[in-house]
Design an enzyme around this catalytic site. Structure first.
Site, mmCIF file in Angstrom:
data_model
loop_
_atom_site.group_PDB
_atom_site.id
_atom_site.type_symbol
_atom_site.label_atom_id
_atom_site.label_comp_id
_atom_site.label_asym_id
_atom_site.label_seq_id
_atom_site.Cartn_x
_atom_site.Cartn_y
_atom_site.Cartn_z
ATOM 1 N N GLU A 1 23.215 -49.068 -40.926
ATOM 2 C CA GLU A 1 23.745 -49.754 -42.096
ATOM 3 C C GLU A 1 25.276 -49.722 -42.115
ATOM 4 O OE1 GLU A 1 20.212 -47.274 -43.665
ATOM 5 O OE2 GLU A 1 21.452 -47.388 -41.857
ATOM 6 N N THR B 1 -5.016 -36.814 -8.126
ATOM 7 C CA THR B 1 -3.572 -36.679 -8.347
ATOM 8 C C THR B 1 -2.855 -35.993 -7.194
ATOM 9 O OG1 THR B 1 -3.811 -34.540 -9.471
ATOM 10 C CG2 THR B 1 -3.977 -36.540 -10.827
ATOM 11 N N THR C 1 2.971 -25.942 -11.742
ATOM 12 C CA THR C 1 3.578 -27.170 -11.220
ATOM 13 C C THR C 1 4.969 -26.889 -10.679
ATOM 14 O OG1 THR C 1 2.301 -28.582 -12.724
ATOM 15 C CG2 THR C 1 4.348 -29.497 -11.833
ATOM 16 N N THR D 1 -5.180 -28.673 -15.453
ATOM 17 C CA THR D 1 -5.538 -27.635 -16.429
ATOM 18 C C THR D 1 -4.849 -27.867 -17.759
ATOM 19 O OG1 THR D 1 -5.896 -26.011 -14.670
ATOM 20 C CG2 THR D 1 -5.566 -25.163 -16.889
#
Length: 358
Positions: free
Chosen positions: A46, A156, A191, A290
């Site tokens: 604004e 994957t 990971t 998982t």
């Protein structure tokens, strides 16, 4: 309003943790001012539009906003008094601000000063701009997306851990846009150990890096992990109170938070409460089967971003979600596909996870 929404999208990667907002000022049927919220701590949409329009053009003008104007003091002054001072006569907003500090109060202040207020024009499109901000304000948790790259048969990576690269360059470039709009990227320590990812935004100039969050209940995070030397912050979430391991990670550049555990794993409900405290709006999960499966099972996933590559890997390789065996077909997780498109030789599927299962 369509133009205001278009302007708001320009802040897609930069306004976090604030919402993406656009504003258009119209007088005598012509646009006289435009603005959008560009970055947290800087003027709101604004204010930018009012400055562009100038004082002469704002008197008795109409204002189109993608979100109700704020009426509380934050990092910047509130916008509602600025609209009143500018002498506008009508404010059309796409949606009410879900922030409890606003939540209709901005509209009431405008109406109290004789300004006409209309709410709800293109509301669905406006909500789609800020799913994380809305979720944080109304549900007390971030909006959670799970990103997965897989073969056509849902694999994957190889059983030995190899996963580079399942998809092609265009798919991997698309992932960068989802990272860029996210407040945080969530993964598990396994990971990190297996892939040593950076989890950074590359090839896009956004002026920040999403917070990297690693779930590590036993503090196995390698102090030499690449992400600890990358731009931005890495938060290790653990239940381990070993001060030697904690200090080692802090010296390597990490931040460490201790949260409650459940069955030797981080309590994910408490994790998302903590992320809300950190003003995290949107979370992108890039993790193994998982963690992805657990989030899905607990009903904590809002959206799936799935990239499918044109090859078959077989049932011995890694799957997408680790879930308990199903006794009945009715126990399946239902999703609603919202978008399918080709990215080079790969396909991207976006699906919303159904809140109620059949």
């Amino acid at each position: 309003m369509a133009r205001a929404l278009q302007l708001a999208r320009r802040g897609m990667y930069t306004t976090d943790p604030n919402p993406r907002v656009g504003c258009v000022i119209v007088k005598d049927g012509k646009i006289v001012g435009e603005g959008w919220h560009e970055r947290a701590g800087q003027p709101h949409a604004e204010i930018n539009a009012l400055q562009q329009a100038g004082k002469l053009n704002t008197h008795s003008a109409g204002v189109y906003l993608t979100l109700e104007p704020c009426c509380h003091e934050g990092r910047t002054p509130p916008c509602t008094p600025a609209l009143i001072k500018a002498g506008v006569k009508r404010v059309v907003a796409a949606m009410r601000d879900p922030n409890p500090l606003v939540a209709g109060s901005g509209f009431k202040q405008l109406e109290a000063r004789g300004i006409q207020v209309v709410n709800g024009l293109m509301e669905r499109e406006a909500e789609a701009l800020n799913p994380g901000f809305i979720s944080r304000m109304t549900r007390g948790r971030p909006y959670v997306r799970v990103k997965i790259a897989a073969s056509l048969d849902g694999r994957t990576g190889l059983a030995n851990g190899e996963s580079k690269w399942i998809t092609g360059d265009l798919a991997r470039a698309d992932v960068q846009t989802w990272r860029a709009r996210s407040s945080a990227i969530l993964t598990g320590v396994q990971t990190v150990i297996a892939d040593d990812p950076l989890l950074t935004v590359r090839d896009l100039e956004i002026g920040r890096q999403p917070l990297r969050v690693v779930l590590d209940s036993r503090l196995r995070m390698p102090p030499r992990a690449r992400m600890l030397r990358a731009d931005g912050k890495t938060l290790i979430v653990t239940g381990n109170d070993d001060m030697a391991l904690t200090n080692s990670l802090k010296q390597a550049g990490a931040e460490v938070a201790r949260l409650p555990t459940r069955q030797k794993a981080i309590d994910l409900i408490e994790l998302f409460k903590h992320l809300v405290w950190l003003e995290v709006n949107e979370v992108l999960v890039e993790a193994g089967a998982t963690l992805c499966g657990t989030l899905l099972q607990l009903g904590l996933v809002d959206e799936l971003i799935m990239y499918y590559a044109p090859h078959i890997m077989g049932s011995h390789e890694r799957g997408m979600f680790m879930l308990p065996p199903l006794a009945r077909m009715a126990e399946r997780v239902n999703v609603e596909i919202s978008d399918i498109r080709a990215l080079g030789k790969d396909w991207r599927v976006i699906a919303r996870v159904s809140e109620k299962q059949d």
